[in-house]
Scaffold this motif. Sequence first.
Motif, short mmCIF file in Angstrom:
data_model
loop_
_atom_site.label_atom_id
_atom_site.label_comp_id
_atom_site.label_asym_id
_atom_site.label_seq_id
_atom_site.Cartn_x
_atom_site.Cartn_y
_atom_site.Cartn_z
N UNK A 135 0.83 -1.20 0.00
CA UNK A 135 0.00 0.00 0.00
C UNK A 135 0.87 1.25 0.00
N UNK A 136 1.89 1.28 0.85
CA UNK A 136 2.73 2.46 0.98
C UNK A 136 3.52 2.74 -0.30
N UNK A 137 4.06 1.68 -0.90
CA UNK A 137 4.87 1.85 -2.11
C UNK A 137 4.01 2.35 -3.27
N UNK A 138 2.85 1.74 -3.45
CA UNK A 138 1.96 2.15 -4.53
C UNK A 138 1.41 3.55 -4.29
N UNK A 139 1.26 3.92 -2.99
CA UNK A 139 0.71 5.23 -2.66
C UNK A 139 1.61 6.36 -3.15
N UNK A 140 2.92 6.12 -3.20
CA UNK A 140 3.84 7.14 -3.73
C UNK A 140 3.49 7.44 -5.18
N UNK A 141 3.28 6.39 -5.96
CA UNK A 141 2.88 6.55 -7.35
C UNK A 141 1.51 7.22 -7.43
N UNK A 142 0.59 6.80 -6.54
CA UNK A 142 -0.75 7.35 -6.56
C UNK A 142 -0.78 8.84 -6.31
N UNK A 143 0.03 9.31 -5.35
CA UNK A 143 0.08 10.74 -5.04
C UNK A 143 0.60 11.53 -6.24
N UNK A 144 1.62 10.98 -6.92
CA UNK A 144 2.20 11.67 -8.08
C UNK A 144 1.20 11.71 -9.24
N UNK A 145 0.59 10.57 -9.55
CA UNK A 145 -0.36 10.50 -10.67
C UNK A 145 -1.56 11.41 -10.41
N UNK A 146 -2.04 11.43 -9.18
CA UNK A 146 -3.19 12.27 -8.84
C UNK A 146 -2.85 13.75 -9.02
N UNK A 147 -1.63 14.13 -8.62
CA UNK A 147 -1.20 15.52 -8.79
C UNK A 147 -1.20 15.90 -10.27
N UNK A 162 -11.47 -13.48 0.24
CA UNK A 162 -11.23 -14.48 1.28
C UNK A 162 -9.79 -14.97 1.30
N UNK A 163 -9.02 -14.70 0.23
CA UNK A 163 -7.67 -15.24 0.12
C UNK A 163 -6.62 -14.13 0.22
N UNK A 164 -5.39 -14.49 0.58
CA UNK A 164 -4.32 -13.50 0.64
C UNK A 164 -4.09 -12.78 -0.69
N UNK A 165 -4.14 -13.52 -1.82
CA UNK A 165 -3.90 -12.90 -3.11
C UNK A 165 -4.94 -11.82 -3.40
N UNK A 166 -6.20 -12.08 -3.08
CA UNK A 166 -7.25 -11.08 -3.27
C UNK A 166 -7.01 -9.88 -2.36
N UNK A 167 -6.48 -10.14 -1.17
CA UNK A 167 -6.17 -9.05 -0.24
C UNK A 167 -5.04 -8.19 -0.79
N UNK A 168 -4.03 -8.82 -1.41
CA UNK A 168 -2.92 -8.06 -2.01
C UNK A 168 -3.42 -7.19 -3.16
N UNK A 169 -4.32 -7.73 -3.97
CA UNK A 169 -4.89 -6.96 -5.08
C UNK A 169 -5.64 -5.74 -4.54
N UNK A 170 -6.44 -5.98 -3.50
CA UNK A 170 -7.18 -4.87 -2.89
C UNK A 170 -6.23 -3.84 -2.30
#
Length: 441
Positions: free
Chosen positions: A303-315, A345-353
């Motif tokens: 979440x934290x790593x992707x959020x860096x990209x998210x903040x830049x793209x949103x700007x 219900x699965x870890x992989x789905x949680x990672x995607x979310x």
Amino acid sequence: MPKTILPKGSKKLLNAWAFYDWANSVYNLVISSAIFPIFYGALTLVKDEDGKVLDDTVRFLGIDFNNDTLISYVTAAAFLMVSFLSPLLSGIADYVGNKKMFMKFFCYLGAFSSIGLYWFNMDHLWFGLLCYFMALIGFWSSLVFYNSYLPDIAFPEQQDAISAKGYSLGYIGSVLLLIICLAMILKFDTFGFEDESTPTRLSFVLTGLWWIGFSQYTYYHLPKGNKKENFTKDILFNGFKELKLIWSKIKANVPLKRYLGAFFVYSMAVQTIMLVATYFGIEELDWGKTDSTTGLIVSILLIQIVAVLGAYVTSQCSTRFGNINTLIVLNIIWIIICAFAYTITTPMEFYITASAVGLVMGGIQSLSRSTYSKLLPEDAVDTTSYFSFYDVSEKIGIVIGMLSYGYIAQLTGSIRYSIIFLGLFFLVGMILLTRVNKKAS
């Protein structure tokens, strides 16, 4: 040699302001999102050999609580306290021009309370919850004064970019400390520890020290404030008078008033989801043979790593499509995320979310802050009081969100229904944003 006062818009001043995100975001990650929720769950949940929860009841003050309900109620109580403190203190700080002093006080309160979590255990549950309570108050109260500096140190055309940079620095810094803590916990024997408990508790100490240490660079360069007059016994009441005046100005500013209403609604969902995501992963997922602690921390890192990209793209999107249009799209994405999260219900789905949450989390936070700043009147000098309304809206929203989450968890025994309920807040927030004048931001 006297310290050089940096002018508004100075690159060094902007970077010093943004660097406070690097300092304080470790609390938000280690305490709010990652290690403490897992630590709390390990202390309060009784599981069988297969990891299935047998008992989630915690007795506190003579009352039996669902463990999720207890921590959500403590969190809501802390945010309620912050919502009362913010207008009072921000009004005083603007009036006497010493917002940096208040920012420091709450920073140190939060940092030392985080260190106090080292002694959290079930035998002294009240002490651990008190430290958790005070750390939360310290973190969020310091942000009132930190956010209020934005229009003071940056020109309108700089605010979107430097707000996003602050969040990006926060994500990077907090991830760095989390990796250090994770290495200590997972390789505890290599570091000479007998079990995972001690390095987990040391993570709370490192959080407080990191917060105090790195904030000194920010404090060195930030101005004290625009001093109006010396502190007297009448200042307390003058603070309330100033807040009343600010509220009148906000009501007269239709775009600002409508934006605050929309922000209040969708922000309660954003912040609540951030606070409960790990608890959801602990209780609602079937981790199988996968170590849940490792899996949950990996998802938080994601979440934290992707959020860096998210903040830049949103700007970048806000520059091209406008702030309000971008926020509307972000709310739509959040609605989709909530609907999908209900089914996982699965870890992989949680990672995607988690990846999807990270992409929009950084963006909606940084853009919400800078949009509000840009909607303030150009001649506004009492910016702390203006930002107190922004922060109070956020805090009261979190109180409602956490109480709703705790009540639904207690009533149904499942967090999934709470996620659907929070999705409705994004829907209402999106609708309210369509009423804001898009040209105003």
